[in-house]
Design a protein around this motif. Structure first.
Motif, mmCIF file in Angstrom:
data_model
loop_
_atom_site.group_PDB
_atom_site.id
_atom_site.type_symbol
_atom_site.label_atom_id
_atom_site.label_comp_id
_atom_site.label_asym_id
_atom_site.label_seq_id
_atom_site.Cartn_x
_atom_site.Cartn_y
_atom_site.Cartn_z
ATOM 1 N N LEU A 463 28.249 -2.232 3.211
ATOM 2 C CA LEU A 463 28.849 -2.791 4.431
ATOM 3 C C LEU A 463 30.296 -2.318 4.579
ATOM 4 O O LEU A 463 30.728 -1.927 5.667
ATOM 5 N N GLU A 464 31.007 -2.358 3.466
ATOM 6 C CA GLU A 464 32.421 -1.960 3.492
ATOM 7 C C GLU A 464 32.564 -0.522 3.967
ATOM 8 O O GLU A 464 33.335 -0.222 4.890
ATOM 9 N N MET A 465 31.801 0.373 3.329
ATOM 10 C CA MET A 465 31.948 1.791 3.656
ATOM 11 C C MET A 465 31.359 2.104 5.030
ATOM 12 O O MET A 465 31.854 2.999 5.722
ATOM 13 N N ALA A 466 30.344 1.351 5.454
ATOM 14 C CA ALA A 466 29.787 1.558 6.796
ATOM 15 C C ALA A 466 30.855 1.241 7.838
ATOM 16 O O ALA A 466 31.026 1.979 8.819
ATOM 17 N N ALA A 467 31.602 0.159 7.604
ATOM 18 C CA ALA A 467 32.644 -0.227 8.559
ATOM 19 C C ALA A 467 33.723 0.844 8.623
ATOM 20 O O ALA A 467 34.151 1.249 9.715
ATOM 21 N N VAL A 468 34.138 1.353 7.455
ATOM 22 C CA VAL A 468 35.202 2.374 7.431
ATOM 23 C C VAL A 468 34.699 3.646 8.102
ATOM 24 O O VAL A 468 35.402 4.283 8.899
ATOM 25 N N SER A 469 33.441 4.040 7.794
ATOM 26 C CA SER A 469 32.878 5.267 8.389
ATOM 27 C C SER A 469 32.805 5.130 9.899
ATOM 28 O O SER A 469 33.129 6.071 10.639
ATOM 29 N N ALA A 470 32.359 3.953 10.358
ATOM 30 C CA ALA A 470 32.256 3.745 11.808
ATOM 31 C C ALA A 470 33.617 3.909 12.460
ATOM 32 O O ALA A 470 33.740 4.494 13.541
ATOM 33 N N PHE A 471 34.645 3.416 11.788
ATOM 34 C CA PHE A 471 35.985 3.524 12.356
ATOM 35 C C PHE A 471 36.450 4.980 12.390
ATOM 36 O O PHE A 471 37.100 5.419 13.329
ATOM 37 N N LEU A 472 36.133 5.720 11.314
ATOM 38 C CA LEU A 472 36.645 7.092 11.206
ATOM 39 C C LEU A 472 35.802 8.120 11.967
ATOM 40 O O LEU A 472 36.176 9.290 12.008
ATOM 41 N N GLN A 473 34.657 7.701 12.520
ATOM 42 C CA GLN A 473 33.812 8.667 13.238
ATOM 43 C C GLN A 473 34.607 9.330 14.360
ATOM 44 O O GLN A 473 35.288 8.651 15.119
#
Length: 1435
Positions: A463-473
Motif C-alpha cells: 500500500l505504501e509503495m503503491a501510494a508513492v508510485s501513484a504520486f510519482l507517475q
C-alpha cells in the motif's frame, strides 16, 4: 513543514536506489586506505550518473531513467543494532544546527511578526540518515543487494585466484544458512570484477595483462580496470585538489561499521567497531550543570541488561569534552583522496558509468523480464501484466476490509519463491529504475493478494509503495491515494508494531502532502506518529507539524507556537538541548507580551534552564530575569523556585568574571521617580521639656500649599534683608528634593553634612527578598581649592574613603508584594561635584521563606537576623526622567523632557548650622492666653552665624519682647507670682481712676512701612559663635479663634563669612496649638451728653464693654477674673470707670456676662502724638490689687501685633482737586467725625484646677474701636452665608451712585445738647404762661468749619407727633444761622412757653448742617440721641 532543499520528486528516487555490495581483498583495501577511504567511500561522491540512461520494459518500450544514483556499500553480515541507529540519528540531529549568519524569514500573520528559520537542515539530515540506515527486511526488496563488486589489486601475486576466492566468499555469504544478513535481491546476483591499479607504485603492463585475462574469463561486460593513486600522498601538492568526500563522511553513515583488519574474511562485526559511530559533535554530557532533570547519561543508552556487544554507550565510550574536541580536530585535519588527481576522479566517475550501463541496468532489465515471464506463466495469463493493467483497475473492486476486522497475521511469512513475492520483487525493481506505471500496477496487484491472505505487513508495504508510485507517475493519471498511506501507517503501527516503517510512511506522505499544499493533513499525520517510544522522532515531527501550521494559507500562529513548545519539550527529553532552546525561543515570539503570563513564565524558565545547560549564561540570566520582572501570577512556591534558579545562574555568571562590572539586578523594582534626597542631619527627638524645631524631614508628606507658604515666608525675609527687593538670582532653599520639587538646578549640599537618599523599593514577588550590604553607588569629582578639576571616580566604596563616607545597611528585608523605602546616607568630606548613580547590594531570598509555608529556616551561611539561602552582588541604577517641557511651541509639539538633577549635588564649603529648641512650649492655650516659654538657639557648626531673624504669617502669636523688655528687669512681684506680665503693686484707694503711661510702636518693631512678620531675634552681640547657645524668653498668646492652629516659623540666618553659592540658610518650625474658648469681649463707644470735661474741653465719650465667659469648663477653668481694662490710643484715654457697683472684684463663672462702662477723654495736646511719632497713650483701669503695665512687654507687644494688620493698610494718597475730588474730601471729613481710634485691652486671670492643683492662667483680649455707635468684637464674627439670589440675565445700567455720606455719618457732624431744669414749678393761677430758659449747646465734631441752621418751628407731620410734643412753643427767633469753627462749642439761650402742667419733650429743635466750603449739599436733620423731658408743676 519547513522548506526542503530537495523537492519530493527528487527526494523519493534518491531515498530508494539500487544497492550494490562491495567485497575487497586486503591489498585492494590497502590501496584505497592510502586516501583515508574505504572502497565504498571512495565511490560515494561519484555514485550519481551524470547522463540519462535507457532501458526497455517487458513490452520492449524504451524507458528513460534520469539522475539515477546507486548505493555501493561494504558487506556487513550483522544487521545494525537499533541502539546504534538511534545513536547515529541523535548525533546527526545534534550535529546539524542552524547556520550562524542564517537570515530568518519574517512571517507577518495578523499582528504577529515572527522571525522563523524557513529551512530545517537537521530534519533533512535526520530523514536522509533514517532512510539510508533502514535495515533490510523480508517483506520488501528495495534495499536488497542487486549486485556485488569483487575488488582485487593488480599488485597481488595471483589476482585471478584472489577473484575466485572473493567470488566463493560472496557465494557463501549469500547462500549459506549461517548468514541471514545481508539480504540479496535474487539468488543469481550480478558479480562485477574490479581490478584496482595503483598508478604511482604498480606495474601498468602487468595490470593490463591481468585485465585481458579477466576479460577472457568474465567477459568485457563483467570486469573493469580502475586506475587510482596517480600521485603519492607525501609529495607536496602543487595544486589544491577538491575533497568531495567530506560532506558524505561527516554523516557517519551506518555502513561504516565494518572494521579494517587483516584478511578478507574477517567481516563479522567486531565488538568494538560501533565506537566509530560516536558523535563528534554531541553534547558534552559530562559537564555538571547543577540543575535537576538533566541526563547524566546519553538519552539513547541501551539497557544495561542487553548484551555487551550491543552496547554502544558503555562507560569506556563516553569521552570527556576535551578528548571529544581533540578527536574532532584530528578528524578535520585528515585530507581525503590525497593520492588522487582530477584524472583519477574522472576515472572513478567513468567506472560507475560503465558498471551501471554495462553491468547493473542490463542485469535489472533481464531480471524484470524473467519475473514478468514467470508471473504470466504461473498465473496462466494470456497477456503480459503490463497490458492487463487497465482491465484490473477499471474492473470491479474487491471491497477492502477495514483494518480492525483483519486478524493479527503479521507473523505470516511467504517462502522466497512465492508468486506474491515475485510480484513485489518486480514492483520494487520497476520502482528503483523509476518505471512508476508498471511499479504501481504490480504493487496494486500484490496489495490485493496480500490482503486476501491477510499478510498485513506485506500488504502495508505494498500500500505504501503503491501510494508513492501513484504520486510519482508521470502526467499524474490518478490523484495521490492518501488513504493507502493512512492504512499502511495504521497497520505498521497498530498491528505490526513496527514504528520504523510507520515513520518512513509518515515522512514520505507528509512530504507529498506538503508538495500539494495540504498542510493541515500533513500536520495531522505528523502529530499522529508522536509517541512515547522515541522523543527525538516526536520532537522532529512536532516541529514539522508546527511549520505546517505557519505555512498554511492563513497561518495558525498559536498552533505553531504550541507545537513548537511540544517539540522543544521532546527535544529536551531527547537530550537535544540546543534544538530545545531554539524551539522555545521561536515559540516565545508568539506568546511574548500577549498577557499569557503563565505560558511566558514556563517558556522563559525552560529557555533559562536550557541556556544554562548549554553554558549560554547570559541568555539564561536574561530569561530568568524576564520571569521575575513580569507581574507574575505564579504561586509563591513557584516564584521562590524561579528566584533560586535565577540566583544560582547569576552566581555562576558572576564567578566567570569576578572582576567585571557589577551586573544589573532585576529585583526588587525601584520606583526611580519616587526617589527623595534630603540634605542635612536627622531631626533630634524631643528631650524632656526641650522640643527641637520640626524643620524638614523625610517623614513629612509633601504639601504644595505649605511649600508655597514656606517659599513666601523665605521671599519675605530675603526681601527685608535686601532692602525690600527680592534679588533676581534668589532661589528658595530646598532641603528635601522629590518629584514635586523643582529639580532643574544642581542642588547645593554642605560639606560634613549628610545627604540621605530615600529609595522606593517594591517586591513584585510573593516571596520575601533580602537585600544585604545595601549602599549607594556614586561618582565624585573633587574640586581643588585652586579650582582645578581632577576627576576621581569611585564606583565601589571599600573601606572608609576620605572623600565621601557611605552608609551600608547590612540587612534590608522586603516582604512579599511589599513596597518599602530604604534611606541611605552619604557623608561628603570634600567639596566638589557628587553624582549618585544607583544602589549596590546582594540580592538573596530567605531560607524556608519565613512564615510563607511554615517551614523553619534552614541553618544558612549568613549570620544575621535572617538566614540567607543564596545571594548575588549586583547594582541597579537610579535614572530619573525630568518633567516634560511645555513652554515653547516646539516643546509643545514634540515630547521633550527637562533635566532632573536631584541626584547630582554640588558640595560647597562649610556653612553655619542652627538648631532651635523650644522649652516649656505649650500645646494647648485658652484664646488670648499669654504664656512665657524659652527658645534656645544653638550653632552646631564650625562657623559663626549672624543676622538671625524669624518670620511668620502669624506675628500676633508670639513675641521676643520689645526693645524695652531687654532693659527693664522683671519686677520682683511678677517673679513671685510667675506672671508673664510686668506688674506694679497698687494702692487700694485709687479705685477707678486710670494710670497713664505711654510707649511708641517703633520700640516694638511696628512702624509704618515695616514688615511686622519679619522679626529680628535679639541675639547678644548679634553673632552666635560655633558651639555657642543662647536662651531667650518668648511670650505666646493663644489665637482668638478656637480650634487647632498650625503656625509656621521660619528662622533665617547668614554666615559671618559671605559665601558665593549659599547666601543664607533657613530652619523651619511648625507649632501646633490647640485653643479653647475663654472670653468674648464686645465694646461700643458713644458720645457723652455732658459736653464739657473738667478742663472745659468737649468730646467726652462713654465706652461700654461686655465681657462674656464662653468657656464650657472643658479645660477645667473655674472662673475668670477681669483684673484690668486698659485703653491705648494716640488721641483718647480712659479717665475712669463709671460702673455703679462697689464690688471691685470682677469675677465671671461659666457662661456669665459682665458689663463695664468707662469714660474716655481726649488726650492733652502735649500727649497727642503727631502721626509720625507713633506714640500711644496707655491708660490702665485696675480691678485687682496690682497694676499690669500695659505699655511694656509683653502686653504692648501683643497689642501692637493685633494692630499691625490695620497699620499695614496703605495710607490714602492726596490727589488733584477737581470738583469730584472736593466732594470726596467732604465725605471723608464727615466720615471722620464718626471715627475714633480707641483700642481696649482687657486683661484677665483664669483659675484652673488641674490634677487637684490650682493654676492661674492669664491673658488679654483686644477690641479695636473705629466708629462711634458701632459694636466691635475681640474675636472675628462668623459670617452668615448670603441668601441665594435669582440670577439676572440682563446687564445692569451703569449708573454711578453719587457719593453721599449716610444719615448716620451726618448725624455725628454736630452734637447738640439741651440744658434745662428737670422739673419747673409755676403758679398757673397767677400767671397763665410759663416761660422756661433752655440752653442749646452745639458742638462741631469735625475739623472743618460748619454752617448750622437751627429751626425751632414744630414740624407737624402727623397728629400723633403733635400729641407727643405737647402744646408748648418756643418764644423768640424761630431760626438761627451760625458758623462753627473746627471743634467749637456754641450755646444758644432759648425760651420755652407752656400753658399746662405736664411732661414735655423739649427735643424738637431741628438742626441742619453743611460744610462751609460746600455749596448746597448734605443738609440733614440732626438726630437727638434721647428725648429731653421736662416736668411742669403747678404751685
Amino acid at each position: 513543514m519547513a522548506q526542503c532543499v530537495q523537492s519530493v520528486q527528487e527526494l523519493i528516487p534518491d531515498s530508494f536506489v539500487p544497492c550494490v555490495a562491495a567485497l575487497c581483498s586486503d591489498e585492494a583495501e590497502r590501496l584505497t586506505r592510502l586516501n583515508h577511504l574505504s572502497f565504498a567511500e571512495l565511490l560515494k561522491p561519484f555514485s550519481r550518473l551524470t547522463s540519462e540512461v535507457h532501458m526497455r520494459d517487458p513490452n520492449n518500450q524504451l524507458h528513460i531513467i534520469k539522475n539515477l544514483k546507486i548505493a555501493v556499500s561494504n558487506i556487513i553480515t550483522q544487521p545494525p543494532q537499533p541502539g546504534a541507529i538511534r545513536k547515529l540519528l541523535n548525533d546527526v540531529v545534534s550535529g546539524s544546527q542552524p547556520a550562524e549568519g542564517l537570515v530568518a524569514n519574517v512571517i507577518t500573520a495578523g499582528d504577529y511578526d515572527l522571525n522563523i528559520s524557513a529551512t530545517t537542515p537537521w530534519f533533512e539530515s535526520y530523514r536522509e540518515t533514517f532512510l539510508q540506515s533502514m535495515p533490510a527486511s523480508d517483506h520488501e526488496f528495495l534495499n536488497h543487494y542487486l549486485a556485488c563488486m569483487l575488488v582485487a589489486s593488480s599488485s597481488e601475486a595471483e589476482p585471478v585466484e584472489q577473484f575466485s576466492k572473493l567470488s566463493q566468499e560472496q557465494h557463501r555469504i549469500q547462500h549459506n544458512s549461517d548468514y541471514s544478513y545481508p539480504k540479496w535481491f535474487i539468488p543469481n546476483t550480478l558479480k562485477y570484477y574490479v581490478l584496482l591499479h595503483d598508478v604511482s607504485a604498480g606495474d601498468e603492463q602487468r595490470a593490463e595483462s591481468i585485465y585481458e585475462e579477466m576479460k577472457q574469463k568474465y567477459g568485457t561486460q563483467g570486469c573493469y580496470l580502475l586506475k587510482i593513486n596517480s600521485r603519492t600522498s607525501n609529495r607536496a601538492s602543487d595544486e589544491q585538489i577538491p575533497d568531495p568526500w567530506s560532506q558524505y563522511l561527516q554523516k557517519n553513515s551506518i555502513q561504516n561499521q565494518e572494521s579494517y583488519e587483516d584478511g578478507p574474511c574477517t567481516i563479522t562485526s567486531n565488538k568494538n567497531s560501533d565506537s566509530n559511530l560516536l558523535s563528534l559533535d554531541g553534547l558534552d554530557n559530562e559537564v555538571k550543570d547543577g540543575l535537576p532533570n538533566n541526563f547524566r547519561a546519553h538519552p539513547l543508552q541501551l539497557d544495561s541488561s542487553s548484551d555487551a556487544s550491543n552496547s554502544i554507550d558503555g562507560p569506556d565510550h563516553v569521552k570527556s569534552a576535551s578528548s571529544l574536541h581533540e578527536t574532532k580536530k584530528a578528524n578535520t585535519g585528515i585530507i581525503h583522496g590525497a593520492c588522487l588527481t582530477l584524472t583519477d576522479h574522472d576515472r572513478i566517475r567513468q567506472f560507475i558509468q560503465e558498471f551501471t550501463f554495462r553491468g547493473l541496468l542490463p542485469h535489472i532489465e533481464k531480471t524484470i523480464r524473467q519475473l514478468n515471464d514467470q508471473l504470466i506463466s504461473r498465473k496462466g495469463l494470456s497477456r503480459s501484466l503490463f497490458s492487463a493493467t487497465k482491465k484490473w483497475f477499471s474492473g470491479s473492486k474487491v471491497p477492502e476490509k477495514s483494518i480492525n476486522e483483519l486478524k493479527n497475521t503479521s507473523g505470516l511469512l511467504y517462502p522466497p519463491e512465492a508468486p506474491e513475492l515475485q510480484i513485489r520483487k518486480m514492483a520494487d525493481l520497476c520502482f528503483l529504475v523509476q518505471h512508476y506505471d508498471l511499479a504501481y500496477s504490480c504493487y496494486h496487484t500484490a496489495k490485493k493478494d496480500f490482503l486476501n491472505d491477510q499478510a498485513m505487513l506485506y500488504a502495508a508495504g505494498a500500500l505504501e509503495m503503491a501510494a508513492v508510485s501513484a504520486f510519482l507517475q508521470p502526467g499524474a493519471p490518478r490523484p495521490y491515494p492518501a488513504h493507502y498511506m493512512d492504512t499502511a501507517i495504521q497497520t505498521y503501527r497498530d498491528i505490526c508494531k513496527n514504528m520504523v516503517l510507520a515513520e518512513r510512511c509518515v515522512l514520505l506522505s507528509a512530504e507529498i502532502l506538503k508538495s500539494q499544499s495540504k498542510y493541515s493533513e500533513a500536520a495531522a499525520l505528523l502529530i499522529r506518529l508522536t509517541s512515547e517510544d522515541s522523543d527525538l522522532r516526536s520532537a522532529l515531527l512536532l516541529e514539522q507539524a508546527a511549520h505546517c501550521f505557519i505555512n498554511m494559507k492563513s497561518p495558525m500562529v498559536r498552533k505553531y507556537a504550541f507545537h513548537m513548545i511540544l517539540a522543544g519539550h521532546r527535544f529536551s527529553k531527547a537530550g537535544q538541548k540546543k534544538h530545545a532552546l531554539r524551539c522555545y525561543c521561536q515559540a516565545m515570539q508568539v506568546y511574548k507580551g500577549k498577557g499569557w503570563s503563565l505560558a511566558e513564565d514556563h517558556i522563559n524558565f525552560t529557555i533559562g534552564r536550557q541556556s544554562y545547560t548549554l553554558r549560554q549564561l547570559d541568555n539564561a540570566v536574561s530569561a530568568f530575569r524576564h520571569i521575575l520582572i513580569n507581574e507574575s501570577k505564579q504561586s509563591a512556591a513557584q516564584q521562590g523556585a524561579f528566584l533560586r534558579e535565577y540566583l544560582y545562574v547569576y552566581k555562576n555568571v558572576s564567578q566567570l568574571s569576578p572582576d567585571g562590572p557589577l551586573p544589573q539586578l532585576p529585583l526588587p523594582y525601584i520606583n526611580s521617580s519616587a526617589t527623595r534626597v534630603f540634605f542635612g542631619h536627622d531631626r533630634r527627638p524631643a528631650d524632656g521639656e526641650k522640643q527641637a524645631a520640626t524643620h524638614v524631614s523625610l517623614d513629612q508628606e509633601y504639601d504644595s500649599e505649605s511649600s508655597q507658604q514656606w517659599r513666601e515666608l523665605e521671599e519675605q525675609v530675603v526681601a527685608v534683608v535686601n532692602r525690600g527687593v527680592v534679588p533676581s538670582n534668589f532661589y528658595p532653599t530646598q532641603y528635601c528634593l522629590s518629584s514635586y520639587s523643582d529639580n532643574s538646578r544642581f542642588p547645593l549640599a554642605v560639606v560634613e553634612e549628610p545627604i540621605t537618599v530615600e529609595v522606593a523599593f517594591r517586591n513584585p514577588l510573593k516571596v520575601p527578598l533580602l537585600l544585604t550590604d545595601l549602599s549607594l553607588l556614586w561618582k565624585f569629582q573633587p574640586k581643588d581649592t585652586s579650582g582645578k578639576d581632577n576627576e576621581e571616580v569611585k564606583e565601589l566604596v571599600t573601606g572608609e574613603p576620605k572623600m565621601i563616607g557611605t552608609e551600608v545597611i547590612s540587612e534590608f528585608l522586603i516582604n512579599s508584594e511589599e513596597s518599602k523605602v530604604a534611606r541611605l546616607k552619604l557623608f561628603p568630606h570634600h567639596i566638589g561635584e557628587l553624582h549618585i548613580l544607583g544602589v549596590v547590594y546582594n540580592l538573596g531570598t530567605i531560607q524556608g521563606c519565613m512564615t510563607v509555608d511554615g517551614i523553619g529556616s534552614l541553618p544558612g551561611c549568613h549570620t544575621g537576623k535572617h538566614s540567607l539561602s543564596m545571594s548575588v552582588r549586583g547594582r541597579q541604577d537610579l535614572e530619573i526622567q525630568g518633567p516634560r517641557l511645555n513652554n515653547t511651541k516646539e516643546e509643545k509639539t514634540s515630547i521633550k523632557y527637562g533635566p532632573d538633577r536631584r541626584l547630582d549635588p554640588i558640595i560647597t564649603e562649610e556653612m553655619p548650622l542652627l538648631e532651635v529648641f523650644f522649652i516649656h512650649f505649650p500645646t494647648g492655650l485658652l484664646c488670648g492666653e499669654i504664656r512665657k516659654a524659652y527658645v534656645e538657639f544653638v550653632n552646631v557648626s564650625k562657623s559663626p552665624l549672624t543676622g538671625l531673624k524669624v518670620v511668620s504669617k502669624r506675628p500676633e502669636f508670639f513675641t521676643f519682647g520689645g526693645n524695652t523688655a531687654v532693659l527693664t528687669p522683671l519686677s520682683p512681684s511678677a517673679s513671685e507670682n510667675c506672671s508673664a506680665y510686668k506688674t506694679v503693686a497698687t494702692d487700694s484707694t485709687a479705685v477707678c481712676t486710670a494710670l497713664i503711661s505711654s510707649a511708641s510702636s517703633v520700640d516694638f518693631g511696628i512702624g509704618i512701612g515695616s514688615q511686622p512678620e519679619v522679626i529680628p531675634v535679639p541675639l547678644p552681640d548679634t553673632v552666635l559663635l560655633p558651639g555657642a547657645s543662647v536662651q531667650l524668653p518668648m511670650w505666646l498668646r493663644g489665637p482668638d479663634e478656637e480650634g487647632v492652629h498650625e503656625i509656621n516659623f521660619l528662622f533665617y540666618y547668614e554666615s559671618v563669612k559671605k559665601q558665593p553659592k549659599i547666601r543664607h540658610r533657613i530652619l523651619r518650625h511648625t507649632a501646633v496649638i490647640c485653643t479653647s474658648r475663654s472670653l468674648n469681649v464686645r465694646a461700643t463707644v458713644c458720645r457723652s451728653n455732658s459736653l464739657e470735661d473738667e478742663e472745659g474741653r468737649g468730646g467726652n465719650m462713654l465706652v461700654f464693654v461686655d465681657v462674656e465667659n464662653t468657656n464650657t469648663s472643658e479645660a477645667g477653668v473655674k472662673e475668670f477674673h477681669i483684673v484690668q481694662v486698659s485703653s491705648s490710643s494716640k488721641h483718647w484715654k480712659f479717665q475712669k470707670s463709671v460702673n455703679l457697683s462697689e464690688n471691685k472684684d470682677a469675677k465671671l463663672a461659666s457662661r456669665e456676662k459682665g458689663k463695664f462702662c468707662f469714660k474716655a477723654i481726649r488726650c492733652k495736646e502735649k500727649e497727642v502724638a503727631t502721626q509720625s511719632s507713633e506714640k500711644y497713650t496707655f491708660a490702665d483701669i485696675i480691678f485687682g490689687n496690682e497694676q499690669i503695665i500695659s505699655s511694656a512687654s509683653p502686653c504692648a507687644d501683643f497689642f501692637y501685633r493685633s494692630l499691625s494688620s490695620e497699620l499695614k493698610k496703605p495710607q490714602a494718597q492726596p490727589s488733584v482737586h477737581t470738583e469730584k475730588q472736593s466732594l470726596e474730601d467732604a465725605v471723608r471729613l464727615i466720615q471722620k467725625c464718626s471715627e475714633v481710634d480707641l483700642n481696649i485691652v482687657v486683661l484677665w486671670k483664669a483659675y484652673v484646677v488641674e490634677d487637684s492643683k490650682q493654676l492661674i492662667l492669664e491673658g488679654q483680649h483686644h477690641v479695636i474701636l473705629r466708629t462711634i455707635g458701632k459694636e466691635a468684637f475681640s474675636c472675628p464674627q462668623k459670617q452668615e452665608p448670603p441668601e441665594m439670589e435669582l440670577l439676572k440675565f440682563f446687564r445692569p445700567e451703569n449708573t454711578t451712585v453719587p457719593l453721599r455720606p449716610s444719615v448716620e455719618q451726618l448725624s455725628n457732624l454736630i452734637k447738640t445738647s439741651l440744658h434745662y431744669p428737670e422739673s419747673f414749678n409755676h403758679p398757673f393761677h397767677q400767671k397763665s404762661l410759663c416761660l422756661v430758659p433752655v440752653t442749646l449747646l452745639l458742638s462741631n465734631c469735625s475739623k472743618a468749619d460748619v454752617d448750622v441752621i437751627v429751626d425751632l418751628r414744630h414740624k407737624t407731620t402727623s397728629p400723633e407727633a403733635l400729641e407727643i410734643h405737647g402744646s408748648f412753643t418756643w418764644l423768640g427767633q424761630t431760626q438761627y444761622k451760625l458758623q462753627l469753627k473746627s471743634q467749637e462749642i456754641h450755646s444758644l439761650q432759648l425760651k420755652a412757653c407752656f400753658v399746662h402742667t405736664g411732661v414735655y419733650n423739649l427735643g424738637t429743635p431741628r438742626v441742619f448742617a453743611k460744610l462751609s466750603d460746600q455749596v448746597t449739599v448734605f443738609e440733614t436733620s440732626q438726630q437727638n440721641s434721647m428725648p429731653a423731658l421736662i416736668i411742669i408743676n403747678n404751685v
